[in-house]
Write a protein that holds these residues in place. Structure first.
Motif, short mmCIF file in Angstrom:
data_model
loop_
_atom_site.label_atom_id
_atom_site.label_comp_id
_atom_site.label_asym_id
_atom_site.label_seq_id
_atom_site.Cartn_x
_atom_site.Cartn_y
_atom_site.Cartn_z
N UNK A 194 1.22 11.58 5.30
CA UNK A 194 -0.39 11.79 4.78
C UNK A 194 -0.85 10.80 3.90
N UNK A 195 -2.13 10.79 3.56
CA UNK A 195 -2.90 9.79 2.58
C UNK A 195 -3.07 8.57 3.41
N UNK A 196 -3.23 8.45 4.59
CA UNK A 196 -3.50 7.09 5.14
C UNK A 196 -5.05 6.66 4.95
N UNK A 197 -5.29 5.60 5.26
CA UNK A 197 -6.87 5.11 5.44
C UNK A 197 -6.73 4.56 6.86
N UNK A 198 -8.29 4.66 7.22
CA UNK A 198 -8.33 3.72 8.65
C UNK A 198 -8.31 2.35 8.50
N UNK A 199 -8.08 1.48 9.57
CA UNK A 199 -8.19 0.27 9.71
C UNK A 199 -9.36 -0.36 9.12
N UNK A 200 -10.66 0.10 9.56
CA UNK A 200 -11.78 -0.24 8.96
C UNK A 200 -11.94 -0.12 7.53
N UNK A 201 -11.45 1.19 6.89
CA UNK A 201 -11.48 1.21 5.36
C UNK A 201 -10.58 0.30 4.93
N UNK A 202 -9.61 -0.16 5.29
CA UNK A 202 -8.56 -1.23 4.82
C UNK A 202 -9.49 -2.42 4.84
N UNK A 203 -10.03 -2.87 5.62
CA UNK A 203 -11.03 -3.98 5.66
C UNK A 203 -11.95 -3.94 4.38
N UNK A 204 -12.61 -3.02 4.40
CA UNK A 204 -13.67 -2.77 3.34
C UNK A 204 -13.27 -2.83 2.08
N UNK A 205 -12.04 -2.11 1.63
CA UNK A 205 -11.27 -2.26 0.40
C UNK A 205 -10.98 -3.65 0.04
N UNK A 206 -10.52 -4.38 0.99
CA UNK A 206 -9.79 -5.69 0.61
C UNK A 206 -11.27 -6.48 0.21
#
Length: 491
Positions: free
Chosen positions: A29-41
């Motif tokens: 659980x509690x994963x984020x998408x690859x695109x969201x990971x890029x946005x957070x960085x």
């Protein structure tokens, strides 16, 4: 029998089991998408925590440092494993990885010296060990049949394929939103029907054991939706799977998705406005705001209003014959190699229309006012009884739909069906007495519209084959294996 690649992968799965790990994982659980990971960085920078999951599509080893590409349905992100920073049991999991494995990775976001946003992994979970390797070469016409048969591989091997099907989902959602805003309600009508009707097509036949009767997979929901108009449901639609036991081509599949809608107290003019407004909106949805989209070598402009052109005028322009001129139409048909000697004039006329006109229509066009005998469910045009208030929206040489001012006079409707049925084989319409009885109770004047969703998706996603917008298109069965595992010769 497993090949050497599968055997090697099974050994790695067994090594995980020996270490007390399940190579097919569990809830993550509690994963984020690859695109969201890029946005957070981009928002928070180095050291931002991230927990991602997806399929490994590339592995690059540099001694004790291993990089991998992790892909989910939002995109791709690089993940990195550093042996010095990982516990021993974690490095064991890394060593068991292969291309195609599904993994969960937790760590912090960083940017490598090459500028790549990367998850520096602190903890890895193997979520599903892929026992078969992904294909090395999956693009190209030589693999097209394999792509359709193994769509599950096609989707993860070719991101543009997945994107087309995600676009299809957005298109369907937008269709529903558009119709709901206009007061239409979505309904469901029978797939198994005692009589097939609403179109001229050959049905699939099945048998109901308890009732002891043959039933037909629907070729259209039309006659049931019109019954709902009689019942007082004034704006109805169905996005239905329909079935026609006919040919397969780049534009035809035996089962396909059809939007049909009916609006009381309307006519085919109202249906034109719905089509052009809906398609313009779909183009904006897919493009992010533009009204023109590419299709093949053409740029299609969907902005309303669309061109309106009479069937007779198009026939005269492109075939050089006048609607109703028997001798000229038959002569032109013969000159083009169209069989005409044993066919009714209206059928020959439309065969000629298809051969000379359809490919010439590239930009969105409403083809209006058809020969009445081709349209038994349609009202006649006022002052022109040989014409029907029907149109087909055509784009890039394709019919994408069909619309009428609906016939609601039960006596006229019954006679039109009788005329159409005269001398026809089972591939055409049938007489539905219950539908005619429903009309006797009074159906309001109405406009009706059918749109082929698959062809609309083709246009919106620039796919020239219907098989590329249907997840699992109809295919011939694989040949049975012959001696030694070789494919048997087809019977």
């Amino acid at each position: 029998m497993a090949n050497e690649y599968e055997e090697n992968r099974r050994k790695k799965a067994d090594a995980l089991r020996a270490a007390g790990l399940d190579p097919f994982g569990s809830r993550y659980p509690d994963t984020i998408g690859a695109a969201e990971a890029r946005r957070r960085f981009e928002a928070a920078g180095e050291g931002t925590p991230a927990r991602v999951a997806g399929r490994l599509t590339a592995l690059r080893a540099f001694g004790k440092l291993i990089f991998a590409d992790l892909v989910d349905w939002t995109g791709r992100i690089q993940i990195a494993f550093n042996k010095k920073a990982l516990a021993e049991d974690q490095w064991l999991r890394v060593q068991a990885l292969d291309l195609g494995d599904l993994v969960g990775a937790e760590g912090t976001l960083t940017r490598t010296r090459t500028g790549e946003i990367t998850v520096s992994v602190a903890r890895l979970e193997v979520l599903a060990k892929a026992l078969l390797p992904p294909p090395e070469k999956w693009h190209g016409l030589q693999d097209i049949e394999a792509r359709y048969r193994q769509r599950y591989v096609d989707l993860f091997a070719n991101p543009e394929v997945r994107d087309a099907f995600l676009a299809r989902s957005r298109i369907l959602a937008e269709v529903r939103r558009f119709l709901a805003e206009r007061g239409f309600v979505e309904v469901e009508t029978p797939v198994l029907q005692p009589l097939y009707g609403g179109a001229a097509a050959r049905p699939f036949i099945t048998h109901h054991n308890t009732l002891g009767v043959d039933l037909y997979l629907r070729i259209s929901p039309e006659l049931y939706l019109k019954r709902l108009l009689v019942g007082g449901m004034e704006r109805v639609y169905e996005i239905s799977r329909v079935f026609r036991n006919e040919g397969i081509s780049t534009r035809h599949n035996p089962e396909f998705t059809l939007l049909e809608l009916y609006q009381a107290y309307a006519d085919y003019g109202d249906m034109m406005e719905i089509v052009e407004t809906l398609l313009e909106g779909l183009a904006r949805t897919i493009s992010g705001g533009a009204t023109a989209l590419p299709f093949g070598d053409d740029l299609i402009e969907y902005k309303a209003p669309w061109r309106r052109a009479a069937y007779a005028d198009l026939l005269a322009e492109h075939a050089g014959v006048r609607l109703g001129d028997d001798a000229a139409i038959r002569a032109k048909a013969r000159a083009l190699g169209i069989e005409e000697s044993n066919k009714h004039l209206d059928v020959v006329t439309h065969n000629l229309f298809e051969a000379t006109v359809e490919d010439r229509i590239v930009q969105p066009t409403f083809v209006l006012d058809w020969p009445a005998r081709l349209c038994p469910l349609t009202k006649r045009k006022a002052g022109a009884p040989d014409l029907a208030e029907r149109f087909e929206p055509m784009i890039a040489g394709m019919e994408i739909g069909n619309a009428y001012t609906e016939q609601n006079d039960p006596d006229v409707q019954a006679e039109a069906l009788r005329v159409q049925l005269a001398g026809q084989a089972e591939t055409m319409a049938v007489m539905d007495e219950d539908f005619l009885e429903a009309l006797k109770h009074g159906m309001p004047p109405a406009g009706g519209l059918g749109i082929g969703i698959d062809r609309v998706v083709m246009l919106m996603t620039n796919q020239t084959s219907i098989r590329d917008v249907i997840l699992f298109p109809a295919l011939r069965p694989r040949p049975a294996a012959g001696p030694g595992g070789a494919p048997a010769e087809p019977a």
